[in-house]
Write a protein that holds these residues in place. Structure first.
Motif, PDB file in Angstrom:
ATOM      1  N   ARG A  27     -17.954  -6.839 -13.114  1.00 50.80           N
ATOM      2  CA  ARG A  27     -19.184  -6.251 -12.162  1.00 50.80           C
ATOM      3  C   ARG A  27     -20.149  -5.838 -13.240  1.00 50.80           C
ATOM      4  NH1 ARG A  27     -17.905  -3.317  -7.406  1.00 50.80           N
ATOM      5  NH2 ARG A  27     -15.782  -3.732  -6.624  1.00 50.80           N
TER       6      ARG A  27
ATOM      7  N   LEU B 163     -25.834  -1.638 -11.563  1.00 48.05           N
ATOM      8  CA  LEU B 163     -26.687  -1.792 -10.413  1.00 48.05           C
ATOM      9  C   LEU B 163     -28.185  -1.467 -10.939  1.00 48.05           C
ATOM     10  CD1 LEU B 163     -24.691   0.270  -7.778  1.00 48.05           C
ATOM     11  CD2 LEU B 163     -24.705  -2.266  -8.354  1.00 48.05           C
TER      12      LEU B 163
ATOM     13  N   GLY C  58     -20.516  -3.897  -4.431  1.00 46.23           N
ATOM     14  CA  GLY C  58     -20.878  -4.057  -5.819  1.00 46.23           C
ATOM     15  C   GLY C  58     -21.879  -5.289  -6.384  1.00 46.23           C
ATOM     16  N   TYR C  59     -22.223  -5.168  -7.340  1.00 44.59           N
ATOM     17  CA  TYR C  59     -23.318  -6.230  -7.903  1.00 44.59           C
ATOM     18  C   TYR C  59     -22.582  -7.103  -8.678  1.00 44.59           C
ATOM     19  CZ  TYR C  59     -27.327  -8.411 -10.033  1.00 44.59           C
ATOM     20  OH  TYR C  59     -28.356  -9.458 -10.726  1.00 44.59           O
ATOM     21  N   VAL C  60     -22.290  -8.182  -8.918  1.00 45.58           N
ATOM     22  CA  VAL C  60     -21.255  -8.886  -9.490  1.00 45.58           C
ATOM     23  C   VAL C  60     -21.693 -10.216 -10.182  1.00 45.58           C
ATOM     24  CG1 VAL C  60     -19.336  -7.791  -8.169  1.00 45.58           C
ATOM     25  CG2 VAL C  60     -19.886 -10.175  -7.822  1.00 45.58           C
TER      26      VAL C  60
ATOM     27  N   THR D  57     -23.366   1.597  -2.112  1.00 48.41           N
ATOM     28  CA  THR D  57     -22.730   2.120  -0.872  1.00 48.41           C
ATOM     29  C   THR D  57     -23.375   3.415  -0.406  1.00 48.41           C
ATOM     30  OG1 THR D  57     -21.352   3.639  -2.621  1.00 48.41           O
ATOM     31  CG2 THR D  57     -20.275   1.464  -1.902  1.00 48.41           C
TER      32      THR D  57
ATOM     33  N   GLU E 152     -15.311   0.388  -2.110  1.00 51.60           N
ATOM     34  CA  GLU E 152     -15.077   0.021  -3.420  1.00 51.60           C
ATOM     35  C   GLU E 152     -15.122  -1.489  -3.492  1.00 51.60           C
ATOM     36  OE1 GLU E 152     -10.089  -0.254  -4.105  1.00 51.60           O
ATOM     37  OE2 GLU E 152     -11.379   1.371  -4.970  1.00 51.60           O
TER      38      GLU E 152
ATOM     39  N   GLY F 155     -25.709  -4.002  -4.024  1.00 48.02           N
ATOM     40  CA  GLY F 155     -24.612  -3.529  -4.360  1.00 48.02           C
ATOM     41  C   GLY F 155     -24.086  -2.305  -4.337  1.00 48.02           C
TER      42      GLY F 155
ATOM     43  N   THR G  61     -23.807  -5.051  -0.489  1.00 45.38           N
ATOM     44  CA  THR G  61     -24.143  -3.528  -0.090  1.00 45.38           C
ATOM     45  C   THR G  61     -23.802  -3.011   1.067  1.00 45.38           C
ATOM     46  OG1 THR G  61     -26.434  -4.008  -1.363  1.00 45.38           O
ATOM     47  CG2 THR G  61     -26.016  -2.065  -0.123  1.00 45.38           C
TER      48      THR G  61
ATOM     49  N   SER H 204     -24.401  -9.889  -4.550  1.00 47.49           N
ATOM     50  CA  SER H 204     -24.127  -8.286  -4.015  1.00 47.49           C
ATOM     51  C   SER H 204     -23.683  -8.310  -2.885  1.00 47.49           C
ATOM     52  CB  SER H 204     -25.196  -7.577  -4.660  1.00 47.49           C
ATOM     53  OG  SER H 204     -26.236  -7.880  -3.754  1.00 47.49           O
TER      54      SER H 204
END
Length: 589
Positions: free
Chosen positions: A204, A207, A372-374, A229, A369, A227, A385, A383
C-alpha cells in the motif's frame, strides 16, 4: 472432483436448509433444486447447511437436491466487462433480457462475460520468458480508452513453453502455457476470482493525489484522495444519487464502477438511460467506454443485493491491478445493510441495534478497507476509491449504518435537508462535513494549484463558521444590532454560498469547474472581503459596501466566465479594487 449432493429440508424465502452437507464447505457456491438456482453456504453445522439463494426461490420444494460446484462465489474477470450492465452476481442483464424479456428468469445459470465474442489479442510474451503472478502476457484494446491487460493470475508463475500468435481469440482460448516444475498452467483471456477475497498487492502507498471532481465544494473544501474512502449520507431527496452521478461523470478516475444496490428501479433506469448518452470530456466518446454498471434494485433478490457490493469491488480491484485508477459509486450501502438485516432475521440470529446483525460494523469495515492506492504485483500503481451513499431513514445520522460507516471512512459529506429544500445543490453541509485528506493532499495542491490555496480554504471556512454563529443572534434580535464587521461576514458568506458552493449540474459551464477557475473564484471573493473589511475599519457604512453590481458579478462569475478563458476575473478584480479604493478615499477626506 467428487460430485456432492445434499437435500433441501427447509425453505424460508431466500434462506434454504439442507442436510447431507458434511462434505460441503463454508462459502461454497451451490446449485439448488431442479432449476439449479445459484446459492452460497453461509452456515455449516455437521451435516446441516444454511444456504442463501441469489435468485427467486418460489417453487422450490423440500426433498429437492443441492449440488456442489466446489468453488466459492466467484467472478469471471476478462474483456467484455467495460460498458456492460450486470446484476448482483455478474450476470449480463442485456443477455438475460434476450433470454426472458423484462424479468430475470430462475435457473438461467452462471452466465457472465460473452464467451463467443472474439477479441484481437496482442501477445506480449515469448517462449522462454519467466512470468510471475501479475505479469502481463497480452493486451486487448477493449474500448478506445481502456487497454485491457491480460495478467498471470495470483498464485501462478512459470516459464513460457507455448505461446500463440497475436490474433483474434474468444475468452476461452488458451493463448499461453507456463511450466512451473512439473506443473503446467494454461492461460486464457480471463481469470476467476472469489468475490469475498481481496486481490493481492505488493504494498500500500501513501495517499498523495486528489480525485479531481470539478465540484467546487469537494475539490477545495473537502478533497477526496485517489484510493480514499468517502461516505455521502443524506435523507430522501437530498441529492445522493445526483452527487454520485456528478462524480461518476466528471471525476478524473480512469474507470467508474457504479453499483445500484437496492435503490428504486427508476433511479437505476436514469443511470442506464443517461450514461450511454453522456460524452466523456477526456475522449469525446460515450462515458460507458470507461464505466461498469451493476444493477440490483430493490425488487431484485435480496441475497444478490448483499453480493453486489463484493462483485463491484472485485471488478474494481481487477482493473486496479492493470494500473488504472478506479472509482466505485455504491448507491446505497443502507440498502445493502438492509439485505444483511433481512438474511440475519431469516437465520434467527440475535439482532443488535435497530435489528441489524451484530457483525454489521465488521462487514462495513471489510468493504471500505478494500479501497487504497497501491503498488500492484506487476509493479504498476493503481487505486480504488470507494464512495458510498448512505440513506438514513428520516435523515437521522445517528442510526447504525451512518454511525458505523463514519468510523471507517476518512471523508464524510453530509447532505442537508434544509439546503436541499432551499434548492441549494450539492446540498453538502459545510458545517457537519469533513475530509481527513486535506493535509495529505496539501503538497499536491500547493504544487499544482497555488501555494496559498490551503490558507485560502481555511479563511473561507472560517467565514462560514462565523456566519453560522452570527445567524443564531440574527434569528433572535435581527441583523441590524450587529456591528458592521460582523454584518460584512454575513455578506461575504452569502456570496460564498450562492456564488461558490452552489453548483448547477445542468449548466454547461457550471457542471464541471477546473481547479484553476475554482481558485480564481475564491481569490476574487477574498479580494472583496479584504477590501470591504478595510472600508469597515475606516467607518464606511455597510450600506455603501453592498454594491449591487459587484455583488451580482461575483455571484454570476461561475456562469459568465468560461472554464477555458479566465481573463474575465481580471475585470471583476479591477472593479472591486477601484470601487472600494474610491470609497476609502472619500472617507479619508
Amino acid at each position: 472432483m467428487e460430485n456432492l449432493v445434499g437435500t433441501i429440508v427447509g425453505i424460508n424465502g431466500p434462506v434454504i436448509k439442507g442436510k447431507n452437507m458434511a462434505k460441503f464447505k463454508m462459502r461454497e457456491m451451490v446449485m439448488v433444486g431442479a432449476k439449479k438456482l445459484i446459492g452460497e453456504i453461509i452456515a455449516l453445522e455437521k451435516d446441516l447447511a444454511t444456504i442463501q439463494v441469489y435468485e427467486e426461490s418460489s417453487g422450490l420444494k423440500v426433498g429437492e437436491d443441492i449440488f456442489s460446484t466446489g468453488m466459492p462465489l466467484s467472478l469471471k474477470l476478462g474483456p467484455g466487462i467495460i460498458g456492460n450492465i450486470f446484476d448482483g452476481i455478474e450476470r449480463p442483464l442485456n443477455k438475460i433480457n434476450e433470454i426472458s424479456y423484462g424479468f430475470i428468469k430462475e435457473g438461467i445459470g452462471l452466465i457472465s462475460i460473452d464467451e463467443k465474442k472474439e477479441w484481437f489479442v496482442n501477445i506480449t510474451c515469448k517462449e522462454g520468458d519467466i512470468l510471475q503472478e501479475g505479469d502481463v502476457y497480452g493486451e486487448i484494446q477493449e474500448t478506445n480508452i481502456i487497454n485491457h491487460r491480460l495478467m498471470v493470475p495470483p498464485g501462478i508463475k512459470g516459464r513460457v513453453i507455448k505461446v500463440k500468435q497475436s490474433g483474434l481469440y474468444n475468452i476461452e482460448e488458451k493463448v499461453v502455457t507456463l511450466k512451473d516444475g512439473e506443473r503446467e498452467h494454461e492461460l486464457s483471456l480471463y481469470q476467476i476470482w472469489p468475490v469475498r477475497t481481496p486481490r493481492p498487492i505488493k504494498k500500500r502507498k501513501i495517499l498523495s493525489k486528489p480525485l479531481v471532481t470539478g465540484q467546487r465544494i469537494l475539490d477545495v473544501f473537502f478533497p477526496i484522495a485517489k484510493g480514499g474512502t468517502v461516505a455521502i449520507p443524506g435523507g430522501f431527496g437530498t441529492g445522493k444519487t445526483m452527487t454520485q452521478h456528478q462524480l461518476a461523470k466528471w471525476s478524473d478516475a480512469d474507470i467508474i464502477v457504479y453499483i445500484g444496490c437496492g435503490e428504486r428501479g427508476n433511479e437505476m433506469t436514469e443511470v442506464l438511460e443517461e450514461f450511454p448518452k453522456l460524452i466523456d470530456p477526456k475522449t469525446n466518446t460515450s462515458l460507458m467506454n470507461r464505466t461498469v454498471l451493476i444493477a440490483n434494485t430493490s425488487d431484485m433478490p435480496v441475497a444478490a443485493r448483499e453480493a453486489s457490493i463484493y462483485t463491484g469491488i472485485t471488478i474494481a480491484e481487477y482493473f486496479r491491478d492493470m494500473g488504472y485508477d478506479v472509482a466505485i459509486m455504491a448507491d446505497s450501502t443502507s440498502r445493502w445493510a438492509e439485505a444483511l438485516r433481512e438474511i440475519s432475521g431469516r437465520l434467527e440470529e440475535m439482532p443488535a441495534e435497530e435489528g441489524y446483525p451484530a457483525y454489521l460494523p465488521s462487514r462495513i469495515a471489510e468493504f471500505y478497507e478494500r479501497a487504497g492506492y497501491v503498488e500492484n504485483l506487476n509493479s504498476t500503481e493503481g487505486s480504488v476509491t470507494v464512495i458510498g451513499a448512505v440513506s438514513p431513514a428520516g435523515a437521522d445520522f445517528s442510526e447504525p449504518v451512518t454511525q458505523n460507516t463514519k468510523r471507517f471512512v476518512s471523508a464524510f459529506l453530509g447532505l442537508d435537508k434544509k439546503l436541499a429544500y432551499a434548492r441549494h445543490y450539492p446540498a453538502i453541509n459545510w458545517l457537519s462535513s469533513y475530509s481527513g485528506y486535506t493535509q495529505m493532499l496539501k503538497e499536491w495542491y500547493e504544487e499544482n494549484v497555488s501555494l496559498d490555496i490551503m490558507d485560502l480554504r481555511s479563511k473561507m471556512l472560517k467565514i462560514l463558521f462565523e456566519e453560522n454563529k452570527l445567524q443564531e443572534i440574527v434569528k433572535l434580535v435581527g441583523e441590524d444590532v450587529l456591528p458592521d464587521d460582523q454584518r460584512l461576514i454575513l455578506e461575504a458568506a452569502k456570496i460564498l454560498k450562492v456564488g461558490f458552493l452552489q453548483q448547477n449540474a445542468y449548466h454547461d459551464i457550471d457542471t464541471y469547474v477546473p481547479l484553476e477557475k475554482q481558485y480564481k473564484m475564491l481569490k476574487t471573493i477574498e479580494l472583496f472581503y479584504d477590501k470591504a473589511y478595510e472600508c469597515v475599519k475606516m467607518g464606511v457604512p455597510i450600506s455603501k459596501i453592498r454594491q449591487g453590481e459587484i455583488f451580482g458579478e461575483m455571484i454570476k462569475m461561475k456562469y459568465n466566465i468560461s472554464n477555458d478563458d479566465l481573463s474575465g476575473f481580471k475585470n471583476i478584480e479591477e472593479k472591486i479594487s477601484s470601487y472600494y479604493e474610491e470609497l476609502m478615499k472619500k472617507y479619508r477626506q
